[in-house]
Design a protein around this motif. Structure first.
Motif, short mmCIF file in Angstrom:
data_model
loop_
_atom_site.label_atom_id
_atom_site.label_comp_id
_atom_site.label_asym_id
_atom_site.label_seq_id
_atom_site.Cartn_x
_atom_site.Cartn_y
_atom_site.Cartn_z
N PRO A 122 0.90 -1.29 -0.20
CA PRO A 122 0.07 0.04 0.02
C PRO A 122 0.94 1.36 0.04
CG PRO A 122 0.08 -1.09 2.23
CD PRO A 122 0.61 -1.80 1.27
N GLU A 154 -1.03 -11.46 1.76
CA GLU A 154 -1.26 -10.05 2.36
C GLU A 154 -0.87 -8.67 1.60
OE1 GLU A 154 -0.34 -7.88 6.59
OE2 GLU A 154 0.19 -10.20 6.42
N THR A 155 0.34 -8.63 1.14
CA THR A 155 0.97 -7.89 0.36
C THR A 155 -0.22 -7.24 -0.73
OG1 THR A 155 3.15 -8.25 0.91
CG2 THR A 155 2.64 -6.77 -0.98
N ASP A 197 -3.69 -6.12 0.22
CA ASP A 197 -3.21 -4.77 0.87
C ASP A 197 -3.01 -3.47 -0.11
OD1 ASP A 197 -4.14 -5.83 3.10
OD2 ASP A 197 -1.99 -5.43 4.21
N GLU A 209 -6.55 -3.22 -2.19
CA GLU A 209 -7.53 -2.33 -1.29
C GLU A 209 -7.14 -0.86 -1.28
OE1 GLU A 209 -10.58 -3.40 -0.18
OE2 GLU A 209 -10.05 -5.41 -1.21
N ASN A 210 -5.72 -0.69 -1.16
CA ASN A 210 -5.23 0.55 -1.31
C ASN A 210 -5.57 1.17 -2.56
OD1 ASN A 210 -2.39 2.02 -1.94
ND2 ASN A 210 -3.42 2.92 0.02
#
Length: 324
Positions: free
Chosen positions: A191, A308-309, A312, A315-316
């Motif tokens: 993000p 996860e990276t 995220d 989503e960012n």
């Protein structure tokens, strides 16, 4: 209270470094080209504790006096600033090499003048991996240096700039008894804190639009199924602080958490986010990428999962209105 200067504070990695430093109680001096440019630097002023402990300085790295002013009074420096090409470089000397090499020289001299205790220089995995003569059966590590002539012949100017400036920084430290440590991150995803897109997130965004643009990072052919070494921007920032704070840190550190081929990355994105138009399968390439990050792991560094990276990051981008 200890003060640390971060060069290029408004950039992708540097913004997270500033955030981490503020969270840990440091006073931060950040160099930016224009402290009043809200589009590029407004996000820094919104960080927690920024009002009390963040000081932005107008300083181009080619302006030695400005760099000295920003570093004055600091115990340490984390030198992150470096331009990344967003397309074909028309004047390598002016656009890439001069800012990287002269800028790093200015930072080193300013650190010496201000008698800082430690300097962490952000280099790149490119300063390690461009070595055609490295034994194929031996994992690449901090002892491996890229070949500058090899990069120059293939016009990889970002790589040349990172390589030469890292070498010079380490040599300057030894010659002048200045504690200089370098960190070589791989391709940084994750993000963004800033509003302007960085090169690596342009690449990720393009994958959702059916375009493979890893050539923006000076890979030879984006359409090939090449190995992509990845580190999360938050893990990268923590690695820089870890190296800064650990008294035993020395020399170079390779910082990367995951490696997979382009095709595997696209398949992973398809599974996580199926409703996008991804590039067609890249053509195969048999060249292997073999490296180890054992040195920084021994220092106590750990990293999050690639899933996860990527989640995220997406989503960012959605929050920023870059992706529907």
């Amino acid at each position: 209270m200890e003060s640390v200067c971060v060069t290029g504070a408004g950039g992708y990695v540097a913004s997270w470094v500033v955030k981490e430093l503020l969270a840990k109680g440091y006073i931060v001096h950040g160099t930016v080209r224009d402290p009043d440019d809200e589009k590029k630097n407004g996000h820094l002023k919104k960080l927690e504790h920024a009002n009390e402990r963040l000081h932005l300085f107008k300083a181009d790295l080619l302006d030695y006096v400005g760099v000295c002013t920003a570093i004055d009074g600091c115990t340490g420096v984390i030198h992150v600033a470096m331009p990344v090409p967003a397309g074909k470089v028309t004047s390598p000397q002016a656009e890439m090499l001069e800012p990287a090499i002269t800028g790093t020289r200015n930072v080193m001299n300013a650190c010496l003048k201000s008698k800082v205790n430690k300097v962490v220089v952000v280099s790149s995995i490119a300063a390690i991996f461009g070595n055609p003569s490295w034994p194929k059966d031996r994992p690449m590590d901090e002892n491996c240096w890229s070949d500058a002539e090899f990069f120059m012949k293939t016009e990889k100017w970002y790589c040349v700039g990172k390589l030469i400036s890292e070498r010079e920084a380490l040599e300057f430290g030894k010659k002048n008894n200045l504690n200089v440590v370098t960190v070589c991150p791989s391709i940084v995803f994750g993000p963004m804190l800033q509003s302007t897109l960085c090169t690596t997130n342009i690449i990720l965004l393009n994958l959702f639009k059916g375009k493979n643009s890893f050539n923006l990072l000076e890979f030879d052919k984006a359409e090939e199924d090449i190995h992509i070494p990845i580190v999360d921007v938050r893990d990268c920032a923590k690695a820089l602080l870890l190296v800064y704070e650990k008294p035993e840190s020395e020399g170079r550190y390779l910082c990367s958490s995951h490696v997979l081929k382009t095709k595997a990355l696209i398949e992973m994105l398809k599974n996580l986010f199926p409703n996008y138009n991804y590039p067609t399968d890249p053509c195969g390439l048999n060249e292997e990428l073999n490296y180890t990050c054992e040195k920084i792991m021994k220092l106590g560094w750990s990293h999050r999962s690639l899933e996860e990276t990527l989640v995220d990051s997406v989503e960012n981008m959605k929050e920023a209105g870059l992706l529907s």
